[in-house]
Design a protein around this motif. Structure first.
Motif, PDB file in Angstrom:
ATOM      1  N   PHE A   1       0.980  -1.204   0.091  1.00  0.00           N
ATOM      2  CA  PHE A   1       0.045   0.052   0.002  1.00  0.00           C
ATOM      3  C   PHE A   1       1.019   1.294   0.030  1.00  0.00           C
ATOM      4  N   CYS A   2       0.441   2.229  -0.837  1.00  0.00           N
ATOM      5  CA  CYS A   2       1.245   3.473  -0.647  1.00  0.00           C
ATOM      6  C   CYS A   2       1.176   4.106   0.634  1.00  0.00           C
ATOM      7  N   ALA A   3       2.237   4.998   0.784  1.00  0.00           N
ATOM      8  CA  ALA A   3       2.487   5.605   2.157  1.00  0.00           C
ATOM      9  C   ALA A   3       1.126   6.567   2.194  1.00  0.00           C
ATOM     10  N   GLY A   4       0.409   6.566   3.545  1.00  0.00           N
ATOM     11  CA  GLY A   4      -0.778   7.125   3.480  1.00  0.00           C
ATOM     12  C   GLY A   4      -1.850   6.766   3.000  1.00  0.00           C
ATOM     13  N   CYS A   5      -2.004   5.449   2.539  1.00  0.00           N
ATOM     14  CA  CYS A   5      -3.070   4.589   1.853  1.00  0.00           C
ATOM     15  C   CYS A   5      -4.216   4.533   2.831  1.00  0.00           C
ATOM     16  N   PRO A   6      -5.316   4.998   2.498  1.00  0.00           N
ATOM     17  CA  PRO A   6      -6.514   4.983   3.619  1.00  0.00           C
ATOM     18  C   PRO A   6      -6.875   3.254   3.768  1.00  0.00           C
ATOM     19  N   HIS A   7      -6.561   2.418   3.111  1.00  0.00           N
ATOM     20  CA  HIS A   7      -6.900   1.171   3.503  1.00  0.00           C
ATOM     21  C   HIS A   7      -6.258   0.430   4.591  1.00  0.00           C
ATOM     22  N   ARG A   8      -5.185   1.140   4.718  1.00  0.00           N
ATOM     23  CA  ARG A   8      -3.892   0.279   5.727  1.00  0.00           C
ATOM     24  C   ARG A   8      -4.683   0.264   7.214  1.00  0.00           C
ATOM     25  N   PRO A   9      -5.322   1.528   7.611  1.00  0.00           N
ATOM     26  CA  PRO A   9      -5.588   1.002   9.183  1.00  0.00           C
ATOM     27  C   PRO A   9      -6.851   0.057   9.142  1.00  0.00           C
ATOM     28  N   VAL A  10      -7.495   0.060   8.063  1.00  0.00           N
ATOM     29  CA  VAL A  10      -8.763  -0.705   7.841  1.00  0.00           C
ATOM     30  C   VAL A  10      -8.211  -2.234   8.067  1.00  0.00           C
ATOM     31  N   PHE A  11      -7.424  -2.615   7.010  1.00  0.00           N
ATOM     32  CA  PHE A  11      -6.661  -3.849   7.027  1.00  0.00           C
ATOM     33  C   PHE A  11      -5.988  -4.351   8.357  1.00  0.00           C
ATOM     34  N   ASP A  12      -5.299  -3.416   9.130  1.00  0.00           N
ATOM     35  CA  ASP A  12      -4.642  -3.596  10.440  1.00  0.00           C
ATOM     36  C   ASP A  12      -5.761  -3.789  11.553  1.00  0.00           C
ATOM     37  N   ILE A  13      -6.791  -3.133  11.582  1.00  0.00           N
ATOM     38  CA  ILE A  13      -8.131  -3.548  12.422  1.00  0.00           C
ATOM     39  C   ILE A  13      -8.490  -4.898  12.256  1.00  0.00           C
TER      40      ILE A  13
ATOM     41  N   PRO B   1      -9.658   9.960   0.668  1.00  0.00           N
ATOM     42  CA  PRO B   1      -9.465   9.846  -0.392  1.00  0.00           C
ATOM     43  C   PRO B   1      -8.050   9.159  -0.683  1.00  0.00           C
ATOM     44  N   CYS B   2      -7.628   8.687  -1.765  1.00  0.00           N
ATOM     45  CA  CYS B   2      -6.549   8.022  -2.325  1.00  0.00           C
ATOM     46  C   CYS B   2      -5.513   9.261  -2.117  1.00  0.00           C
ATOM     47  N   ALA B   3      -4.444   8.357  -1.243  1.00  0.00           N
ATOM     48  CA  ALA B   3      -3.315   9.629  -0.926  1.00  0.00           C
ATOM     49  C   ALA B   3      -2.608   9.713  -2.204  1.00  0.00           C
ATOM     50  N   LEU B   4      -2.338   8.806  -3.079  1.00  0.00           N
ATOM     51  CA  LEU B   4      -1.647   9.261  -4.452  1.00  0.00           C
ATOM     52  C   LEU B   4      -2.228   9.793  -5.501  1.00  0.00           C
ATOM     53  N   ARG B   5      -3.518   9.579  -5.746  1.00  0.00           N
ATOM     54  CA  ARG B   5      -4.322  10.389  -6.292  1.00  0.00           C
ATOM     55  C   ARG B   5      -4.533  11.699  -6.257  1.00  0.00           C
ATOM     56  N   TYR B   6      -4.785  11.995  -4.761  1.00  0.00           N
ATOM     57  CA  TYR B   6      -5.038  13.465  -4.632  1.00  0.00           C
ATOM     58  C   TYR B   6      -3.782  13.921  -3.939  1.00  0.00           C
ATOM     59  N   LYS B   7      -2.737  13.522  -3.912  1.00  0.00           N
ATOM     60  CA  LYS B   7      -1.558  14.046  -3.571  1.00  0.00           C
ATOM     61  C   LYS B   7      -1.413  14.456  -1.996  1.00  0.00           C
ATOM     62  N   VAL B   8      -2.059  13.552  -1.248  1.00  0.00           N
ATOM     63  CA  VAL B   8      -2.176  13.841   0.164  1.00  0.00           C
ATOM     64  C   VAL B   8      -1.031  13.985   0.744  1.00  0.00           C
ATOM     65  N   LYS B   9      -0.530  15.148   1.824  1.00  0.00           N
ATOM     66  CA  LYS B   9       0.548  15.540   2.193  1.00  0.00           C
ATOM     67  C   LYS B   9       0.382  16.297   3.468  1.00  0.00           C
ATOM     68  N   GLU B  10       0.457  15.938   4.391  1.00  0.00           N
ATOM     69  CA  GLU B  10       0.528  16.793   5.542  1.00  0.00           C
ATOM     70  C   GLU B  10       2.200  16.684   6.347  1.00  0.00           C
TER      71      GLU B  10
END
Length: 595
Positions: free
Chosen positions: A346-358, A521-530
């Motif tokens: 999964f990409c860095a910041g992928c929103p799927h990651r916490p769901v699969f961790d849970i 949203p998708c971190a890659l498609r929407y250039k999520v960066k904080e």
């Protein structure tokens, strides 16, 4: 002097369609053919209407309509997508058409990005379509025009079967000018476009006759090229196998087929008499080989070359040594190289990651679907227990729940995951069916991973992507499900780990059908960066809880003056999602202070 450009196979198809006077191009995004429509949109939008449709069936139906209306049409999809559109395809190919129509099937030998390896040349023949098989980008461009010309001459839809290697590889292509083409207006004659008896009885003979006429013409078709060097063996091949073969045996006679169905049977019969051996080299199924044998032409093929995976040069060389065409092997088998495999992440910041961790920590049975989240079946998650095809999670979870209840596993929760793109592709019928004939107390949880894009294929729009960047449509998934009768629906922010965990775990403990909608949203498609996070190694206990979230910026490393390995975060990769900080049991991870 003609102009030449370096193009990928996908770009060459788009260019060929443009030059051939193409007017309408539709698709559903799926590797390896995504860039065909992307190229149409970026390069040729003034002349070609193109769209990513909601699924392959709809894409084909839009294309059928434009073809009936007299416009040259191209529809593209990956090989398994053709399965989705087979119902309209098998009726449409009965139609006598006046405007050129090409279906591009992106086959995937070796399953680089697919769940199976089906050979769609077989489906092309099944549907009574001529089939073209390009070997490089120049072929891909040329065969679009040749295919559309043949489509109009013989009034038949045609297929181009192109493989992953050709789609993505680049080679020189001669660039030509656009030739405007416009077919006759829609006739409205039911005998031509209403494929029901009694009209279809006649068209069964029409299909047979036009294939027979094209087979006769194939003997003189210029895209079927014979290269003679005076050898006593003849190789018959097509696609990328031609170049892989030439790398091994440049001086053996070869018939390079541009159209692999129907074959130039008379030409091959006459040629075969001149050679001691006829050898067929083709990837996947013995399609050409079987066609030759059905016509009484003695040949060898799949007993020497694998029926699966790509036929690289070293594989072809090995087969030719066994046949006796070559005396010894010279090429190194790359499979024997000492290379380190890198699994998908999964990409860095992928929103799927916490769901699969849970889900992993919850130890529930999870039914998967097709999308980025399919990687949930791989290490380190290894959460998905079933994964078949797009939209299948909903039907499977219903049947599996019934079976588990019958088997006495009533108290074991079952969770399904599906993305927003797949929801609109084929999930809506599954959700509707999930409401049908349930007792009401079955423990089923469905998680819709809405990241506002079709992420795995490059970020194409979905039905609910409008709210992110003003592209696509804005059909509310929540409202759609509530109108279907689902009332146990929660919308969660999965980056709020604690609340997301409570919602998901709580849903798995309730009776009935629960639906969780994620909202990041998708971190890659929407250039999520904080602002990125950092680790305080003096607080970190080296438990690796954060590492197990499988985020690319995280790794264990040695700090100066500290003996034990501690966690670390690469600030250049971190997008600031904060999941690692939320799972850290000792508070060692905090957001970096801005300077």
């Amino acid at each position: 002097m003609s102009k030449k450009e370096i193009l990928s196979g996908n770009q060459a198809i788009a260019r060929g369609f443009y030059e051939a006077g193409g007017m309408v191009a539709t698709a559903y995004p799926g590797s390896p053919t995504v860039d065909v429509i992307e190229s149409m949109k970026s390069e040729y939008s003034d002349d070609i209407y193109s769209e990513f449709s909601m699924n392959e069936k709809v894409a084909l139906e839009v294309g059928i309509g434009s073809c009936y209306g007299g416009l040259r049409t191209l529809v593209t999809m990956k090989h398994v997508g053709v399965n989705i559109c087979m119902d309209p395809l098998m009726s449409f190919t009965q139609s006598p058409i006046d405007a050129g129509f090409m279906l591009v099937s992106g086959d995937d030998p070796g399953m680089s990005s697919s769940q199976n390896e089906q050979d769609n040349r077989i489906l092309g023949k099944f549907a009574n379509m001529a089939i073209f098989d390009p070997a490089d980008s120049q072929d891909a461009k040329d065969y679009v025009k040749a295919g559309l010309d043949i489509s109009e001459e013989y009034q038949m839809p045609v297929m181009m079967r192109i493989t992953s290697r050709i789609c993505h590889a680049r080679s020189l292509v001669e660039i030509g000018q656009r030739e405007e083409k416009m077919g006759p207006k829609f006739s409205g004659k039911p005998s031509l476009s209403c494929m029901l008896p009694p009209h279809t009885f006649k068209h069964q003979y029409t299909m047979k006759e036009r294939i027979e006429k094209l087979q006769e013409a194939a003997n003189d078709l210029s895209i079927n090229k014979l290269e003679e060097y005076g050898s006593d063996s003849l190789v018959i091949t097509s696609g990328i196998c031609y170049y892989n073969f030439k790398e091994v045996c440049p001086d053996v006679d070869v018939l390079k087929l541009g159209m692999v169905y129907p074959l130039p049977i008379d030409k091959i019969k006459n040629l075969a008499k001149k050679y001691s051996k006829v050898i067929v080299i083709e990837e996947m199924m013995p399609f050409i080989e079987n066609e030759l044998k059905l016509n009484g032409i003695d040949c060898v093929g799949k007993e020497y070359f694998s029926f699966t995976n790509e036929l690289h040069s070293e594989v072809i060389e090995e087969g030719l040594v066994k046949i006796g065409v070559l005396k010894e092997r010279k090429l190194l088998d790359p499979a024997k190289d000492d290379t380190t495999a890198r699994g998908p992440l999964f990409c860095a910041g992928c929103p799927h990651r916490p769901v699969f961790d849970i889900l992993k920590k919850s130890k529930v049975t999870v039914v998967g679907d097709i999308g980025c989240y399919t990687m949930g079946l791989l290490y380190p998650w290894e959460v998905l227990k079933v994964n078949i095809s797009m939209g299948a999670s909903l039907g499977i979870i219903k049947g599996l729940r019934y079976a588990m209840d019958k088997q006495g596993d009533v108290d074991k929760p079952v969770v399904g995951v599906i993305g927003d793109g797949t929801f609109f592709h084929s999930g809506i019928p599954g959700f509707a069916n999930l409401q049908y004939q349930l007792k009401g107390d079955e423990n089923i949880t469905m998680i819709v991973l809405d990241n506002a894009t079709t992420a795995m294929t490059g970020g194409q729009p979905t039905g609910e992507s409008f709210h992110m960047d003003q592209t696509g449509q804005d059909i509310s998934i929540e409202a759609t499900l509530r109108n279907m009768g689902f009332d146990d629906i929660q919308v969660i922010d999965q980056f709020n780990y604690k609340e997301a965990k409570e919602a998901i775990v709580g849903a798995t403990k309730r009776k009935g059908v629960s639906v969780i909608l994620t909202s990041r949203p998708c971190a890659l498609r929407y250039k999520v960066k904080e602002t990125p996070f950092e680790v305080d190694p003096t607080v970190c206990i080296g438990c690796k809880t954060c590492i197990k979230t499988n985020c690319p910026p995280l790794r264990m490393k040695k700090y100066d003056g500290i003996e034990k390995l501690k966690s670390s975060i690469d600030p250049n990769q971190c997008v600031g999602c904060g999941i690692c900080a939320q799972v850290c049991p000792v508070g060692a991870i905090k957001r970096k202070e801005s300077k």
